[in-house]
Design a protein around this motif. Structure first.
Motif, PDB file in Angstrom:
ATOM      1  N   ARG A 283       0.801  -1.224   0.000  1.00  0.00           N
ATOM      2  CA  ARG A 283       0.000   0.000   0.000  1.00  0.00           C
ATOM      3  C   ARG A 283       0.836   1.277   0.000  1.00  0.00           C
ATOM      4  O   ARG A 283       0.313   2.357  -0.283  1.00  0.00           O
TER       5      ARG A 283
ATOM      6  N   GLU B 211       5.252  -2.724   3.499  1.00  0.00           N
ATOM      7  CA  GLU B 211       4.242  -2.244   2.559  1.00  0.00           C
ATOM      8  C   GLU B 211       4.858  -1.474   1.392  1.00  0.00           C
ATOM      9  O   GLU B 211       4.144  -0.848   0.621  1.00  0.00           O
TER      10      GLU B 211
ATOM     11  N   SER C 179      -1.544   5.577   3.949  1.00  0.00           N
ATOM     12  CA  SER C 179      -1.921   5.116   2.617  1.00  0.00           C
ATOM     13  C   SER C 179      -2.998   6.007   2.002  1.00  0.00           C
ATOM     14  O   SER C 179      -3.654   6.800   2.683  1.00  0.00           O
ATOM     15  N   ASP C 180      -3.211   5.817   0.705  1.00  0.00           N
ATOM     16  CA  ASP C 180      -4.250   6.564   0.001  1.00  0.00           C
ATOM     17  C   ASP C 180      -5.645   6.130   0.428  1.00  0.00           C
ATOM     18  O   ASP C 180      -6.628   6.830   0.151  1.00  0.00           O
ATOM     19  N   GLU C 181      -5.756   4.995   1.110  1.00  0.00           N
ATOM     20  CA  GLU C 181      -7.053   4.540   1.603  1.00  0.00           C
ATOM     21  C   GLU C 181      -7.645   5.515   2.631  1.00  0.00           C
ATOM     22  O   GLU C 181      -8.853   5.539   2.838  1.00  0.00           O
ATOM     23  N   ALA C 182      -6.775   6.294   3.280  1.00  0.00           N
ATOM     24  CA  ALA C 182      -7.220   7.231   4.319  1.00  0.00           C
ATOM     25  C   ALA C 182      -7.304   8.662   3.794  1.00  0.00           C
ATOM     26  O   ALA C 182      -7.181   9.620   4.555  1.00  0.00           O
ATOM     27  N   ALA C 183      -7.545   8.815   2.489  1.00  0.00           N
ATOM     28  CA  ALA C 183      -7.504  10.134   1.856  1.00  0.00           C
ATOM     29  C   ALA C 183      -8.523  11.114   2.421  1.00  0.00           C
ATOM     30  O   ALA C 183      -8.352  12.336   2.290  1.00  0.00           O
TER      31      ALA C 183
ATOM     32  N   TRP D 281      -2.427   2.386   7.537  1.00  0.00           N
ATOM     33  CA  TRP D 281      -3.663   2.862   6.913  1.00  0.00           C
ATOM     34  C   TRP D 281      -3.661   4.382   6.770  1.00  0.00           C
ATOM     35  O   TRP D 281      -3.991   4.921   5.699  1.00  0.00           O
TER      36      TRP D 281
END
Length: 246
Positions: free
Chosen positions: A2, A28, A218-222, A215
Motif C-alpha cells: 500500500r 508495505e 496510505s491513500d485509503e485514508a484520503a 492505513w
C-alpha cells in the motif's frame, strides 16, 4: 504494498512503537528513514536509513530535513515519559518531556511541511493520556494533549495538500508501560486489574499501532484528517467497574 513509491521519515524508530512502524512501512513498500539519539541501533533493517538527531533541537532537525529531502509521510513518534506529579517535577523534567514530546513534534512538522509532496500524510503519536490523566505522569499527560491540539491545527492550516492525524495508543507492551506499573503499590495487582479493563483481554503490541499507521499513511485514508484515532483494546470504552468480576 500500500505504500509502494512513498518515502517516509519515522522519528524514534530505535525500538517499541517506532520500530514497529518502520518495519510495517517497509513491508508495505515504503522507502523509510528513521532517527534517534546516538548510533544506528542493532537489528535495524539494512534498507532503512538512520539519522542521529535530537528532535528537541531545531537546528539538528533542520539539518536532518535537508539531508532527507522530500517525503510523503512523516511519523512523529519520538517521545519520553517521566513518572512524576506536578509538585515533584523539576525544570529538567520539563525540558526532557516538553522538549521531545512537544517541541520535537513541532520542530519536525515545521521542517518537513515545506518539502512534503502533495497528498502527504503526517501521523503524530498521541496517547489516551492526552485525554485522561494517568496518575503520576503530569508532564507526559499534558504533552500528549499538546500533540492532539497541534494535530488539528496542522490539518486545518495545511490541508488539502497534506493530511494530519494522531494515533492515540492505549497501554502498549513497551518499557514505558512497565515504568507506569512500577509506580503502583502492587505492580502485579495493577497489571491484572488493567488487563481486566481491556475488552480484548490483552495489552497492545507495537504492531497494533503500526497497522493503524499504515492505513493513515496510505491513500485509503484520503478523507481522514484532523482526527485522533484511539487504539487501546477497548480500555477507555469501559466504565470504572472492574469487568473481570463478571
Amino acid at each position: 504494498m500500500r505504500l509502494a513509491g512513498k518515502r517516509a521519515l519515522v522519528t524514534g524508530g530505535r525500538q517499541g512503537i517506532g520500530r514497529g512502524i518502520v518495519e510495517a512501512f517497509m513491508a508495505e513498500g515504503a522507502e523509510v528513514v528513521t532517527c534517534g539519539r546516538g548510533a544506528r541501533p542493532d537489528g535495524l533493517p539494512d534498507a532503512c536509513g538512520w539519522v542521529a538527531v535530537d528532535v528537541a533541537d531545531p537546528a539538528q532537525v533542520a539539518e536532518m530535513a535537508r539531508e532527507v529531502g522530500e517525503i510523503d509521510i512523516l511519523v512523529n513518534n519520538a517521545g519520553v515519559q517521566v513518572e512524576k506529579t506536578v509538585a515533584e517535577s523539576t525544570d529538567a523534567d520539563w525540558d526532557a518531556v516538553v522538549g521531545v514530546n512537544c517541541r520535537g513534534v513541532f520542530n519536525c512538522a515545521r521542517a518537513f511541511l515545506p518539502q512534503m509532496r502533495a497528498g502527504g500524510s503526517i501521523i503524530n503519536i498521541g496517547s489516551i493520556s492526552g485525554r485522561v490523566a494517568d496518575p503520576g505522569m503530569a508532564l507526559y499527560n499534558a504533552s500528549k494533549a499538546f500533540v492532539h491540539g497541534l494535530t488539528r491545527s496542522i490539518a486545518v492550516d495545511h490541508g488539502p495538500r497534506v493530511r494530519c492525524n494522531a494515533i492515540c495508543p492505549g497501554w502498549i507492551e513497551t518499557g514505558m508501560l512497565e515504568a507506569g506499573f512500577a509506580q503502583a503499590g502492587d505492580p502485579e495487582a495493577a497489571r491484572e486489574d488493567a488487563l481486566a479493563r481491556h475488552a480484548v483481554r490483552r495489552f497492545g503490541q507495537p504492531r497494533d499501532i503500526a497497522a493503524m499507521a499504515v492505513w493513515l499513511a496510505s491513500d485509503e485514508a484520503a478523507f481522514a484528517t484532523g482526527q485522533m484515532f484511539t487504539v487501546d483494546g477497548g480500555m477507555t470504552a469501559a466504565s470504572p467497574i472492574n469487568t473481570g468480576v463478571f
